[in-house]
Scaffold this motif. Structure first.
Motif, PDB file in Angstrom:
ATOM      1  N   PHE A  29      87.887 -21.735  -6.689  1.00  0.00           N
ATOM      2  CA  PHE A  29      87.898 -20.299  -7.039  1.00  0.00           C
ATOM      3  C   PHE A  29      88.319 -20.641  -8.974  1.00  0.00           C
ATOM      4  CE2 PHE A  29      88.963 -20.529  -2.641  1.00  0.00           C
ATOM      5  CZ  PHE A  29      88.438 -19.653  -2.504  1.00  0.00           C
ATOM      6  N   ALA A  30      87.555 -21.400  -9.836  1.00  0.00           N
ATOM      7  CA  ALA A  30      87.985 -21.783 -10.728  1.00  0.00           C
ATOM      8  C   ALA A  30      86.885 -21.813 -11.935  1.00  0.00           C
ATOM      9  CB  ALA A  30      88.492 -22.928 -11.186  1.00  0.00           C
ATOM     10  N   LEU A  31      86.612 -21.612 -13.466  1.00  0.00           N
ATOM     11  CA  LEU A  31      85.691 -21.570 -13.834  1.00  0.00           C
ATOM     12  C   LEU A  31      85.990 -22.832 -15.211  1.00  0.00           C
ATOM     13  CD1 LEU A  31      83.260 -19.700 -15.081  1.00  0.00           C
ATOM     14  CD2 LEU A  31      85.135 -19.063 -17.180  1.00  0.00           C
ATOM     15  N   ASN A  32      85.017 -23.161 -15.134  1.00  0.00           N
ATOM     16  CA  ASN A  32      84.414 -24.147 -16.178  1.00  0.00           C
ATOM     17  C   ASN A  32      84.603 -23.691 -17.308  1.00  0.00           C
ATOM     18  OD1 ASN A  32      83.734 -26.463 -17.795  1.00  0.00           O
ATOM     19  ND2 ASN A  32      82.540 -27.127 -15.256  1.00  0.00           N
ATOM     20  N   PRO A  33      85.109 -24.623 -17.883  1.00  0.00           N
ATOM     21  CA  PRO A  33      84.724 -23.947 -19.980  1.00  0.00           C
ATOM     22  C   PRO A  33      83.372 -24.114 -20.096  1.00  0.00           C
ATOM     23  CG  PRO A  33      86.514 -25.564 -19.557  1.00  0.00           C
ATOM     24  CD  PRO A  33      86.032 -25.312 -17.846  1.00  0.00           C
ATOM     25  N   ILE A  34      82.742 -24.571 -20.177  1.00  0.00           N
ATOM     26  CA  ILE A  34      81.409 -25.041 -20.308  1.00  0.00           C
ATOM     27  C   ILE A  34      80.519 -23.978 -20.244  1.00  0.00           C
ATOM     28  CG2 ILE A  34      80.028 -26.579 -18.752  1.00  0.00           C
ATOM     29  CD1 ILE A  34      79.409 -28.263 -20.772  1.00  0.00           C
ATOM     30  N   TYR A  35      80.899 -22.632 -19.718  1.00  0.00           N
ATOM     31  CA  TYR A  35      80.251 -22.084 -19.376  1.00  0.00           C
ATOM     32  C   TYR A  35      80.679 -20.276 -20.104  1.00  0.00           C
ATOM     33  CZ  TYR A  35      78.050 -24.584 -14.890  1.00  0.00           C
ATOM     34  OH  TYR A  35      77.812 -25.539 -15.200  1.00  0.00           O
ATOM     35  N   ILE A  36      81.253 -20.865 -20.789  1.00  0.00           N
ATOM     36  CA  ILE A  36      82.180 -19.690 -21.398  1.00  0.00           C
ATOM     37  C   ILE A  36      80.708 -20.143 -22.841  1.00  0.00           C
ATOM     38  CG2 ILE A  36      83.984 -18.733 -22.773  1.00  0.00           C
ATOM     39  CD1 ILE A  36      85.368 -20.074 -20.767  1.00  0.00           C
ATOM     40  N   ASN A  37      81.093 -18.898 -23.289  1.00  0.00           N
ATOM     41  CA  ASN A  37      79.872 -18.052 -24.469  1.00  0.00           C
ATOM     42  C   ASN A  37      81.449 -17.817 -25.901  1.00  0.00           C
ATOM     43  OD1 ASN A  37      79.134 -17.361 -26.671  1.00  0.00           O
ATOM     44  ND2 ASN A  37      77.043 -15.996 -25.580  1.00  0.00           N
ATOM     45  N   LEU A  38      81.295 -18.923 -26.450  1.00  0.00           N
ATOM     46  CA  LEU A  38      82.288 -19.180 -27.086  1.00  0.00           C
ATOM     47  C   LEU A  38      83.218 -18.036 -27.785  1.00  0.00           C
ATOM     48  CD1 LEU A  38      82.734 -22.601 -28.572  1.00  0.00           C
ATOM     49  CD2 LEU A  38      84.178 -21.204 -27.043  1.00  0.00           C
ATOM     50  N   LEU A  39      80.799 -17.276 -27.858  1.00  0.00           N
ATOM     51  CA  LEU A  39      80.954 -16.274 -29.547  1.00  0.00           C
ATOM     52  C   LEU A  39      80.862 -14.991 -29.033  1.00  0.00           C
ATOM     53  CD1 LEU A  39      77.776 -17.501 -31.097  1.00  0.00           C
ATOM     54  CD2 LEU A  39      79.907 -17.061 -31.873  1.00  0.00           C
ATOM     55  N   GLU A  40      81.380 -14.905 -27.560  1.00  0.00           N
ATOM     56  CA  GLU A  40      81.942 -13.460 -26.929  1.00  0.00           C
ATOM     57  C   GLU A  40      82.919 -13.103 -26.461  1.00  0.00           C
ATOM     58  OE1 GLU A  40      79.480 -10.975 -26.564  1.00  0.00           O
ATOM     59  OE2 GLU A  40      77.695 -11.949 -27.540  1.00  0.00           O
ATOM     60  N   ILE A  41      84.208 -13.751 -27.186  1.00  0.00           N
ATOM     61  CA  ILE A  41      85.247 -13.793 -26.135  1.00  0.00           C
ATOM     62  C   ILE A  41      86.008 -13.118 -27.693  1.00  0.00           C
ATOM     63  CG2 ILE A  41      87.420 -15.276 -26.579  1.00  0.00           C
ATOM     64  CD1 ILE A  41      85.751 -17.770 -25.650  1.00  0.00           C
ATOM     65  N   THR A  42      85.602 -12.121 -28.608  1.00  0.00           N
ATOM     66  CA  THR A  42      86.399 -12.042 -29.298  1.00  0.00           C
ATOM     67  C   THR A  42      85.076 -11.447 -30.214  1.00  0.00           C
ATOM     68  OG1 THR A  42      88.699 -10.923 -30.833  1.00  0.00           O
ATOM     69  CG2 THR A  42      87.531 -13.161 -30.149  1.00  0.00           C
ATOM     70  N   GLU A  43      85.396 -10.216 -31.091  1.00  0.00           N
ATOM     71  CA  GLU A  43      84.946 -10.312 -32.306  1.00  0.00           C
ATOM     72  C   GLU A  43      85.544 -10.247 -33.480  1.00  0.00           C
ATOM     73  OE1 GLU A  43      83.922  -5.274 -31.989  1.00  0.00           O
ATOM     74  OE2 GLU A  43      82.472  -5.787 -29.423  1.00  0.00           O
ATOM     75  N   LYS A  44      86.785 -10.746 -33.519  1.00  0.00           N
ATOM     76  CA  LYS A  44      87.837 -11.470 -33.973  1.00  0.00           C
ATOM     77  C   LYS A  44      87.249 -12.116 -34.847  1.00  0.00           C
ATOM     78  CE  LYS A  44      90.107  -6.720 -33.756  1.00  0.00           C
ATOM     79  NZ  LYS A  44      91.392  -6.514 -33.823  1.00  0.00           N
ATOM     80  N   LEU A  45      86.472 -13.158 -34.665  1.00  0.00           N
ATOM     81  CA  LEU A  45      86.778 -14.072 -34.695  1.00  0.00           C
ATOM     82  C   LEU A  45      86.616 -14.724 -36.410  1.00  0.00           C
ATOM     83  CD1 LEU A  45      83.586 -16.148 -32.532  1.00  0.00           C
ATOM     84  CD2 LEU A  45      86.431 -16.546 -32.365  1.00  0.00           C
ATOM     85  N   PRO A  46      87.243 -15.986 -36.497  1.00  0.00           N
ATOM     86  CA  PRO A  46      87.173 -15.803 -38.008  1.00  0.00           C
ATOM     87  C   PRO A  46      85.759 -16.900 -38.531  1.00  0.00           C
ATOM     88  CG  PRO A  46      88.778 -17.005 -37.058  1.00  0.00           C
ATOM     89  CD  PRO A  46      88.466 -16.517 -36.152  1.00  0.00           C
ATOM     90  N   ILE A  47      85.562 -16.457 -39.880  1.00  0.00           N
ATOM     91  CA  ILE A  47      83.939 -16.607 -40.250  1.00  0.00           C
ATOM     92  C   ILE A  47      83.776 -17.850 -39.995  1.00  0.00           C
ATOM     93  CG2 ILE A  47      82.121 -16.471 -42.195  1.00  0.00           C
ATOM     94  CD1 ILE A  47      83.611 -13.929 -42.815  1.00  0.00           C
ATOM     95  N   LYS A  48      85.061 -18.548 -41.072  1.00  0.00           N
ATOM     96  CA  LYS A  48      84.477 -20.250 -40.450  1.00  0.00           C
ATOM     97  C   LYS A  48      84.256 -21.040 -39.222  1.00  0.00           C
ATOM     98  CE  LYS A  48      86.385 -24.603 -42.226  1.00  0.00           C
ATOM     99  NZ  LYS A  48      87.541 -25.467 -42.024  1.00  0.00           N
ATOM    100  N   LEU A  49      85.448 -20.261 -37.883  1.00  0.00           N
ATOM    101  CA  LEU A  49      85.483 -20.392 -36.933  1.00  0.00           C
ATOM    102  C   LEU A  49      83.928 -20.098 -36.361  1.00  0.00           C
ATOM    103  CD1 LEU A  49      86.366 -21.820 -34.423  1.00  0.00           C
ATOM    104  CD2 LEU A  49      87.024 -19.784 -34.131  1.00  0.00           C
ATOM    105  N   GLU A  50      83.726 -19.358 -36.816  1.00  0.00           N
ATOM    106  CA  GLU A  50      81.514 -18.657 -36.112  1.00  0.00           C
ATOM    107  C   GLU A  50      80.519 -19.455 -36.308  1.00  0.00           C
ATOM    108  OE1 GLU A  50      78.766 -14.850 -35.620  1.00  0.00           O
ATOM    109  OE2 GLU A  50      81.267 -14.600 -36.732  1.00  0.00           O
ATOM    110  N   ALA A  51      80.941 -19.612 -37.381  1.00  0.00           N
ATOM    111  CA  ALA A  51      79.515 -20.184 -38.599  1.00  0.00           C
ATOM    112  C   ALA A  51      80.006 -22.100 -37.504  1.00  0.00           C
ATOM    113  CB  ALA A  51      80.266 -21.302 -39.848  1.00  0.00           C
TER     114      ALA A  51
END
Length: 83
Positions: A29-51
């Protein structure tokens, strides 16, 4: 995109290859974090983190096989930064 987790819990307990086995009881009943798309979590990612995320993804796509412990550690670290 939205993910709803009930109950919310990690499916990983070691951060190594043993966590990637999908038939472990902890996966029920849980999610492995490896399947999370980090770029889809929020539209407000800092530019450095997104890069950093894009660069890491591109480097991993060049490999012949998944380096599970490295990807897991990277994703957990970036999830903490995003949070």
């Amino acid at each position: 995109m939205m993910i709803q987790l009930l109950p919310i819990s990690f499916t990983a307990d070691r951060g190594n290859w043993s966590d990637s086995y999908p038939y472990r009881q902890i996966f029920c009943f849980a999610l492995n974090p490896i399947y999370i798309n980090l770029l889809e979590i929020t539209e407000k990612l800092p530019i450095k983190l997104e890069a950093e995320i894009r660069e890491f993804g591109e480097s991993q796509e060049k490999l012949n096989e998944l380096d599970y412990p490295t990807v897991y550690a990277f994703k957990v670290e970036k999830l903490q930064q995003i949070y």
